[in-house]
Design an enzyme around this catalytic site. Structure first.
Site, PDB file in Angstrom:
ATOM      1  N   ARG A   1      26.921  11.691  21.895  1.00 55.71           N
ATOM      2  CA  ARG A   1      26.731  10.780  21.255  1.00 55.71           C
ATOM      3  C   ARG A   1      25.522   9.745  21.457  1.00 55.71           C
ATOM      4  O   ARG A   1      24.807   9.287  20.615  1.00 55.71           O
ATOM      5  CB  ARG A   1      27.945   9.875  21.477  1.00 55.71           C
ATOM      6  CG  ARG A   1      28.163   8.387  20.709  1.00 55.71           C
ATOM      7  CD  ARG A   1      28.956   7.420  21.066  1.00 55.71           C
ATOM      8  NE  ARG A   1      28.519   7.141  22.311  1.00 55.71           N
ATOM      9  CZ  ARG A   1      29.378   7.150  23.387  1.00 55.71           C
ATOM     10  NH1 ARG A   1      30.521   7.901  23.360  1.00 55.71           N
ATOM     11  NH2 ARG A   1      28.805   6.435  24.611  1.00 55.71           N
TER      12      ARG A   1
ATOM     13  N   TYR B   1      22.180   0.096  -4.684  1.00 51.57           N
ATOM     14  CA  TYR B   1      23.355   1.251  -4.685  1.00 51.57           C
ATOM     15  C   TYR B   1      24.532   0.425  -4.256  1.00 51.57           C
ATOM     16  O   TYR B   1      24.634  -0.537  -3.680  1.00 51.57           O
ATOM     17  CB  TYR B   1      22.931   2.188  -3.408  1.00 51.57           C
ATOM     18  CG  TYR B   1      24.128   2.935  -2.894  1.00 51.57           C
ATOM     19  CD1 TYR B   1      24.894   3.745  -3.855  1.00 51.57           C
ATOM     20  CD2 TYR B   1      24.407   2.752  -1.863  1.00 51.57           C
ATOM     21  CE1 TYR B   1      25.749   4.679  -3.742  1.00 51.57           C
ATOM     22  CE2 TYR B   1      25.582   3.889  -1.383  1.00 51.57           C
ATOM     23  CZ  TYR B   1      26.382   4.450  -2.346  1.00 51.57           C
ATOM     24  OH  TYR B   1      27.096   5.324  -1.782  1.00 51.57           O
TER      25      TYR B   1
ATOM     26  N   ASP C   1      14.716   0.461   1.713  1.00 52.98           N
ATOM     27  CA  ASP C   1      15.453   1.640   1.196  1.00 52.98           C
ATOM     28  C   ASP C   1      14.655   2.384   0.626  1.00 52.98           C
ATOM     29  O   ASP C   1      14.196   2.278  -0.650  1.00 52.98           O
ATOM     30  CB  ASP C   1      16.952   1.365   0.521  1.00 52.98           C
ATOM     31  CG  ASP C   1      17.424   2.470   0.389  1.00 52.98           C
ATOM     32  OD1 ASP C   1      17.310   3.922   0.557  1.00 52.98           O
ATOM     33  OD2 ASP C   1      18.760   2.538   0.252  1.00 52.98           O
TER      34      ASP C   1
ATOM     35  N   LYS D   1      20.380  12.781   0.517  1.00 54.33           N
ATOM     36  CA  LYS D   1      19.727  13.085  -0.664  1.00 54.33           C
ATOM     37  C   LYS D   1      18.455  14.058  -0.683  1.00 54.33           C
ATOM     38  O   LYS D   1      18.490  15.062  -0.339  1.00 54.33           O
ATOM     39  CB  LYS D   1      19.186  11.626  -1.495  1.00 54.33           C
ATOM     40  CG  LYS D   1      20.546  10.636  -1.507  1.00 54.33           C
ATOM     41  CD  LYS D   1      21.445  11.137  -2.070  1.00 54.33           C
ATOM     42  CE  LYS D   1      22.561   9.911  -2.266  1.00 54.33           C
ATOM     43  NZ  LYS D   1      23.347   9.215  -1.077  1.00 54.33           N
TER      44      LYS D   1
END
Length: 384
Positions: free
Chosen positions: A54, A107, A179, A204
């Site tokens: 982690r 978005y 973004d 994406k």
């Protein structure tokens, strides 16, 4: 040899940054370290800085180094999804009572995060047309700590002048977040234009093959990068090793894919402008797009996303989506295959009834890298 000494050319960095040959075998592709914990060299003696995946994992480290190099940043951080990255960023930058300026075209998941999650924490937000620097300036308050921008935006393909808005944000003592999912670091580098943080949905274009979910943050400032890394570990929504490996693989072909995406999208947009059933085409590569000049200034090319509106309203737009054959009806974007969707009922349904509600007659295309003639014929039959 440091990654920074390999090359400053994007295509070379994409293949080599973070991709150090395995010291044990000489493998030219970094291994997938599918491991949760690491043998320590005595109590507190971390081997290479690794203790628990982690906190850090060598495969994720390779991806994070690659992302930082491609964006020209000081620190890159990889997450389990784009929204996980956004959540970490907001909880690092903001405290109850702070204010954020968000775009009027964003978005739907980002809007939902602000409106339904962060707002409950006591963070205020207001909407501005970020393509208009004066509107951004007017929306800033004494409590504003961040200005959030998508450019090109999702799904209306709006363009924001990153340098101009960065200056406005910094004058107000706020940070600019961009973004960069639609553009990718190949087409646009916001940090070089004054942004403080870049956000990606790695799902994406960075992954590029519709086979991975991930997110990223890249910072221009090392200290902010350290703060984000602390929260990344404390909150735990990190990218897994296999997902990191898939994105690292995708990054190597990003430049050639984006060239083809942009080339195909330009031809698709041109065809749509001449179709009798299409009332409006939204693509920054079109000379009559209101953001064309700014996009041409700050982008290498105009990307693979195209939106358009049709005669007949919402039902007609839905029917176009349903009739497509080569374009797959589905959410997400940025894969090698072309996708089509109805934002109002799909990706942006959460924005219904808000200032970010999208037109009901809107269709969004993620133009893939297939033969463009097949794509044009498919759209023509879907619009027939």
């Amino acid at each position: 040899m440091s990654d920074r000494h390999i090359s400053q050319h994007f295509e070379t960095l994409a293949i080599h940054a973070g991709n150090t040959a395995d010291p044990l075998t000489g493998a030219v592709v970094p291994p997938i370290y599918q491991v949760s914990t690491y043998k320590q060299d005595g109590v507190g003696g971390l081997r290479g800085g690794y203790e628990y995946s982690r906190s850090a994992n060598p495969t994720r480290t390779a991806l994070e180094e690659n992302l930082a190099a491609l964006e020209g940043g000081r620190r890159g951080l990889a997450f389990a999804s784009g929204l996980a990255a956004e959540d970490c960023l907001l909880r690092t930058l903001l405290a109850p009572g702070d204010h954020v300026v968000i775009p009027n075209d964003a978005y739907g998941g980002t809007f939902r995060l602000f409106a339904k999650v962060v707002a409950r924490w006591g963070v205020e937000w207001s909407v501005a047309d970020t393509s208009d620097p004066a509107a951004v300036r007017a929306a800033i308050t004494p409590k504003t700590k961040a200005v959030w921008v998508e450019t090109p935006s999702n799904p209306l393909l709006g363009i924001t002048d990153i340098a101009a808005v960065a200056q406005i944000a910094h004058d107000a003592g706020a940070r600019l977040v961009v973004d960069n999912t639609f553009a990718t670091p190949y087409l646009q580098q916001p940090l070089a234009l004054g942004a403080d943080v870049v956000v990606h949905s790695l799902t994406k274009y960075m992954g590029g093959h519709s086979d991975v979910v991930g997110g990223a943050l890249v910072t221009a400032d090392e200290a902010l990068g350290e703060e984000l890394a602390y929260h990344q570990n404390a909150m735990g929504a990190v990218a897994g090793p296999f997902d990191s490996w898939l994105v690292l693989r995708g990054a190597k072909t990003l430049s050639v894919r984006m060239d083809r995406h942009s080339e195909n999208a330009t031809k698709v947009a041109d065809m749509l402008t001449r179709h009798a059933r299409v009332t409006n085409v939204l693509y920054p590569g079109l000379p009559d797009h209101p953001g064309h000049e700014v996009a041409a200034k700050q982008m290498r090319s105009f990307g693979g996303m195209v939106s358009f509106q049709v005669t007949g309203g919402e039902e007609a737009a839905v029917e176009v989506c349903n009739r497509a054959k080569v374009f797959t009806l589905g959410e997400s974007l940025g894969g090698v295959e072309s996708l089509i969707e109805h934002p109002g009922r799909m990706t942006h349904a959460s924005a219904a009834g808000s200032a970010l509600e999208v037109p009901a007659d809107l269709v969004r295309l993620s133009v893939g890298i297939e033969n463009v003639e097949d794509l044009l014929e498919d759209l023509k039959q879907a619009l027939a």
